[in-house]
Motif scaffolding. Structure first.
Motif, PDB file in Angstrom:
ATOM      1  N   UNK A  35       0.840  -1.216   0.000  1.00 44.59           N
ATOM      2  CA  UNK A  35       0.000   0.000   0.000  1.00 44.59           C
ATOM      3  C   UNK A  35       0.872   1.262   0.000  1.00 44.59           C
ATOM      4  N   UNK A  36       0.465   2.214  -0.820  1.00 38.73           N
ATOM      5  CA  UNK A  36       1.163   3.512  -0.793  1.00 38.73           C
ATOM      6  C   UNK A  36       0.250   4.504  -0.050  1.00 38.73           C
ATOM      7  N   UNK A  37       0.795   5.116   0.991  1.00 39.38           N
ATOM      8  CA  UNK A  37       0.003   6.128   1.723  1.00 39.38           C
ATOM      9  C   UNK A  37       0.675   7.490   1.540  1.00 39.38           C
ATOM     10  N   UNK A  38      -0.062   8.381   0.911  1.00 37.42           N
ATOM     11  CA  UNK A  38       0.481   9.733   0.701  1.00 37.42           C
ATOM     12  C   UNK A  38      -0.276  10.663   1.651  1.00 37.42           C
ATOM     13  N   UNK A  39       0.449  11.224   2.625  1.00 42.17           N
ATOM     14  CA  UNK A  39      -0.219  11.972   3.697  1.00 42.17           C
ATOM     15  C   UNK A  39       0.208  13.442   3.686  1.00 42.17           C
ATOM     16  N   UNK A  62       5.034  -0.883  -8.802  1.00 39.30           N
ATOM     17  CA  UNK A  62       5.606  -0.405 -10.058  1.00 39.30           C
ATOM     18  C   UNK A  62       5.107   1.022 -10.314  1.00 39.30           C
ATOM     19  N   UNK A  63       6.051   1.943 -10.397  1.00 39.38           N
ATOM     20  CA  UNK A  63       5.676   3.351 -10.589  1.00 39.38           C
ATOM     21  C   UNK A  63       6.200   3.817 -11.934  1.00 39.38           C
ATOM     22  N   UNK A  64       5.294   4.329 -12.754  1.00 40.25           N
ATOM     23  CA  UNK A  64       5.697   4.696 -14.117  1.00 40.25           C
ATOM     24  C   UNK A  64       5.210   6.114 -14.440  1.00 40.25           C
ATOM     25  N   UNK A  65       6.110   6.855 -15.096  1.00 43.29           N
ATOM     26  CA  UNK A  65       5.761   8.205 -15.528  1.00 43.29           C
ATOM     27  C   UNK A  65       5.535   8.143 -17.042  1.00 43.29           C
ATOM     28  N   UNK A  66       4.325   8.298 -17.472  1.00 43.75           N
ATOM     29  CA  UNK A  66       3.978   8.238 -18.900  1.00 43.75           C
ATOM     30  C   UNK A  66       4.540   6.967 -19.572  1.00 43.75           C
ATOM     31  N   UNK A  74      -1.435 -10.626  -8.713  1.00 43.45           N
ATOM     32  CA  UNK A  74      -0.579 -11.042  -7.586  1.00 43.45           C
ATOM     33  C   UNK A  74      -0.680 -10.064  -6.412  1.00 43.45           C
ATOM     34  N   UNK A  75      -1.580  -9.107  -6.506  1.00 41.30           N
ATOM     35  CA  UNK A  75      -1.792  -8.153  -5.412  1.00 41.30           C
ATOM     36  C   UNK A  75      -0.774  -7.022  -5.379  1.00 41.30           C
ATOM     37  N   UNK A  76      -0.039  -6.855  -6.470  1.00 39.99           N
ATOM     38  CA  UNK A  76       0.954  -5.779  -6.504  1.00 39.99           C
ATOM     39  C   UNK A  76       0.307  -4.452  -6.929  1.00 39.99           C
ATOM     40  N   UNK A  77       1.063  -3.379  -6.802  1.00 43.45           N
ATOM     41  CA  UNK A  77       0.501  -2.044  -7.084  1.00 43.45           C
ATOM     42  C   UNK A  77       1.103  -1.480  -8.364  1.00 43.45           C
ATOM     43  N   UNK A  78       0.234  -0.915  -9.210  1.00 42.88           N
ATOM     44  CA  UNK A  78       0.717  -0.174 -10.379  1.00 42.88           C
ATOM     45  C   UNK A  78       0.244   1.272 -10.203  1.00 42.88           C
ATOM     46  N   UNK A  79       1.186   2.178 -10.214  1.00 44.61           N
ATOM     47  CA  UNK A  79       0.841   3.605 -10.089  1.00 44.61           C
ATOM     48  C   UNK A  79       1.499   4.317 -11.263  1.00 44.61           C
TER      49      UNK A  79
END
Lengths: 234, 536
Positions: free
Chosen positions: A1-5, A154-158, A181-186
């Protein structure tokens, strides 16, 4: 989980990000949308620990990017919008170098390099120097290098800019596999119709401020994402 | 013309930002202060150097020979600098696609490339010529013509050396395009050219050593072999408008001819350099596991050996160190035979000083070979990759330092060995000089990386701009020279005042160790902080 606060980032007197607050859950494909200069890349670079930020906190699977950057980075992979890789390395050397950085064992990296090189159709170009590659080819090498260490986030810019249709299809396929697999793509994007089809959640940023965040259905309702985005921009 | 001016403005604005000390408002004064301080120190050193020459020349009424010497010095330094930087500055620039797509002539593109080179060399040359002119003006009565010649010379004198080094750079680049390993070929050819130029300039040392009695011969020799400097020097004693115009005309003519010649081969050489061998793509790739630290050092070495200008810049100081060591080993008996009246040392004292001489040579070699002063800047936009890695910034910083030290050590150890064998060092001397030989490269490279982290230039058009023309590399060089001067002055005065050689060495080692520890601490705190703040 990514938490941006409540993340705030300033460049001198200019506020690039103002009080950004949202979460990205495991198994989410999360699209981050905004016009040029809205602050998308700034937030992405803050998440992956390339930029520092002035206020707030970012947690990657419960760990602070400020306090435990190395631990957080081990769980993430980042693909920048304009992949400036090492031109004097071959594609295989670069991918191998990235695997060394993430301390991936020989077997795993062999399996992953073979799998993704085939998927992105560059298995015959792995011994070419990166300096000889087009933007799209560099993007593919960056993607393989990122995926070779099995990141949880996995974080991707454009990510789709400069890729050929086969590679775009491959990226979508990888995204689907990772989410299962429950992973995050942002990722940030301007291609709204692709985001609308692919993503489970979306956030829209305008002049450094978050204007909307929620599930795709909540954001667009009966309309289209493009329409909602244009209305918010006007 | 308007088009040309816009182009020059755009290119030069971009280029000159390399000299800017990029600091945020708060510490702007400190950044500029350091540069000004270093410039003053270098200026004062050259001023006193010029005064030493004048002391010998004025009694013989040959003071104008000072200009022959400084004209020649500027010429040689620019050629040496230019030989390995010209090719890299002219060809294979990042803005090639943009400039070559514009509706402008090839010669204009070449002119723009060389203009950047020229501007830097004018600044570089003026650092030598202005203090020399000031020294002359304070000792010899001058007229307004003196100031006219001085100002014009600053702009005109670098032209021919730039033309010579550019042509050598073009030949080097053109030759390397015929080989697979272009970078290695460029390094080899440039090194051969450099050693040749150094050999010629060393041959003048014998004449210059006895400048007072040799002044007339020196002037005649320089005028005979390099007419523009001869005419330049002559103008100061006997101003003639016709010769003044010839002086300007020759330089401009050679410079223009060089631009014309290079523009004829520009496309061919440039596309040859950009061509990348593609015949090994289908070979099976190798997967090898390395520890992150080892992988980073390998990556740095690969980058270095693919950046000829960085390697030549680094190796030059080291090659000079080995040459100097060989020269001392071979010529030492001749030095001992010099009549005692001309020597500050007795032969016994000189013999006991040999370990100190070795340490001084290593100090010179190491501090003039700051490889790390451009290693952060050379990352360019790929710095983002480094910042995103799960590796501590301090590890990345130190891996760059280790790479640089690893490149220097073979040369340092060869010099040490030459001294150990030739002068039969005892165990204590070997240990003490070896400690210094390990610490000095670390000091040089830690200074380099700290300066580069403070003044990074991540958006340069070419590697040569970063390695040779950036604020970081120039500030590192100036700090290096101050360090060399300080170490030489302290050690020599200690020995001259009766200090025991071994005690002086041991004390120097302790001081070097303390400096090294302090620099390491700076790298761990300030260095890491600056690493995090670099934004590309």
């Amino acid at each position: 989980m990514i938490e941006i606060k409540n993340v705030t980032k300033k460049y001198g007197d200019n506020i690039a990000l103002k009080n950004i607050y949202f979460n990205v859950n495991d198994g989410d494909i999360f699209a981050f949308i905004g016009h040029n200069g809205a602050g998308k890349t700034t937030l992405i670079k803050s998440i992956v620990g390339i930029h520092d930020f002035d206020e707030g906190e970012i947690l990657i699977n419960g760990k602070s990017i400020k306090k435990n950057p190395i631990e957080c980075k081990k769980e993430m992979a980042f693909i920048p919008d304009n992949p400036e890789l090492y031109d004097n390395m071959t594609a295989a050397e670069f991918i191998n170098f990235m695997c060394d950085m993430y301390e991936i064992d020989e077997n795993t990296r062999k399996v992953n390099i073979e799998k993704y090189a085939k998927m992105f159709e560059i298995e015959n170009s792995l011994n070419y120097l990166i300096g000889s590659f087009s933007h799209g080819m560099k993007q593919k090498v960056a993607l393989i290098a990122a995926l070779s260490h099995n990141p949880k986030v996995l974080i991707m810019d454009e990510p789709f800019v400069g890729l050929d249709p086969i590679a775009v299809h491959a990226v979508k396929q990888v995204m689907g596999e990772m989410v299962k697999e429950g992973k995050i793509i942002f990722y940030s994007t301007h291609i709204l119709d692709v985001a609308e089809k692919l993503c489970s959640r979306v956030a829209i940023i305008k002049k450094g401020e978050l204007v909307k965040v929620g599930s795709m259905d909540e954001i667009k309702g009966d309309s289209s994402l493009e329409k909602v985005f244009l209305e918010l921009e006007n | 013309m308007k088009k040309m001016m816009s182009l020059i403005k755009a290119c030069m604005t971009d280029n000159m930002s390399l000299f800017k000390i990029k600091k945020k408002d708060k510490s702007k004064k400190n950044g500029k202060g350091l540069t000004i301080f270093l410039l003053i120190i270098v200026g004062l050193s050259i001023y006193s150097y010029a005064n030493t020459f004048l002391d010998a020349l004025i009694p013989n009424h040959m003071e104008h020979v000072l200009f022959s010497l400084f004209g020649l010095l500027v010429t040689i330094l620019i050629i040496i600098e230019g030989v390995y930087k010209a090719g890299a500055l002219i060809f294979n620039c990042k803005d090639d696609d943009l400039l070559l797509s514009l509706p402008i002539r090839k010669s204009t593109v070449v002119f723009i490339r060389i203009l950047k080179f020229y501007t830097f060399e004018v600044l570089y040359g003026s650092l030598l010529l202005i203090p020399a002119n000031i020294a002359y003006a304070t000792r010899v009565s001058t007229t307004s013509v003196f100031y006219l010649i001085s100002v014009v010379a600053i702009f005109v004198l670098p032209m021919i050396p730039i033309a010579i080094s550019s042509i050598i750079g073009v030949i080097t680049s053109a030759t390397s395009t015929k080989f697979k390993n272009k970078s290695i070929i460029q390094i080899i050819i440039s090194m051969i050219a450099l050693v040749g130029i150094l050999y010629l300039s060393f041959n003048l040392q014998g004449l210059i050593a006895n400048i007072g009695s040799n002044a007339a011969v020196i002037n005649e020799t320089i005028s005979k072999y390099y007419y523009p400097v001869g005419i330049y020097s002559k103008l100061y004693i006997n101003f003639d408008i016709r010769e003044f115009l010839i002086f300007i005309g020759i330089n401009i003519l050679v410079f223009t001819a060089m631009i014309f010649v290079i523009s004829k081969v520009y496309f061919k050489v440039n596309s040859g350099l950009k061509r990348i061998q593609k015949n090994n793509g289908k070979k099976s790739y190798k997967v090898r596991c390395n520890k992150p630290q080892v992988a980073l050092v390998k990556k740095e070495l690969k980058k270095a050996f693919n950046t000829p200008v960085l390697i030549i810049n680094a190796v030059l100081g080291m090659v000079l160190l080995v040459i100097a060591s060989v020269a001392v080993a071979v010529k030492f008996n001749d030095i001992l035979n010099i009549p005692q009246a001309q020597m500050p040392f007795t032969p016994e004292k000189l013999n006991s000083c040999i370990p100190i001489i070795l340490v001084l040579l290593v100090t010179f070699g190491s501090l003039t070979s700051s490889i790390t002063s451009s290693m952060i800047s050379l990352e360019g936009k790929s710095f983002t990759i480094l910042k995103s890695l799960p590796v501590k910034p301090f590890t990345i910083i130190m891996d760059k330092v280790y790479t640089a030290v690893f490149m220097m050590m073979p040369f340092v150890l060869v010099s040490d060995l030459i001294f150990y064998i030739r002068f039969k060092f005892n165990i204590a001397e070997i240990i003490l000089t070896l400690i210094a030989s390990i610490l000095l490269p670390f000091i040089a490279e830690l200074i380099g990386i700290l300066v580069n982290l403070r003044y990074p230039e991540m958006r340069a058009d070419t590697d040569a701009e970063v390695v040779k023309q950036s604020g970081s590399s120039n500030i590192s060089t100036m700090i290096g020279f101050l360090f060399i001067i300080a170490v030489t002055a302290i050690l020599m005065s200690a020995v001259l005042n009766g200090g025991q050689s071994l005690i002086c060495l041991a004390t120097a080692d302790v001081v070097f160790l303390l400096i090294c520890v302090w620099l390491l601490k700076r790298a761990k705190t300030k260095g890491v902080e600056r690493f995090k703040n670099i934004d590309v």
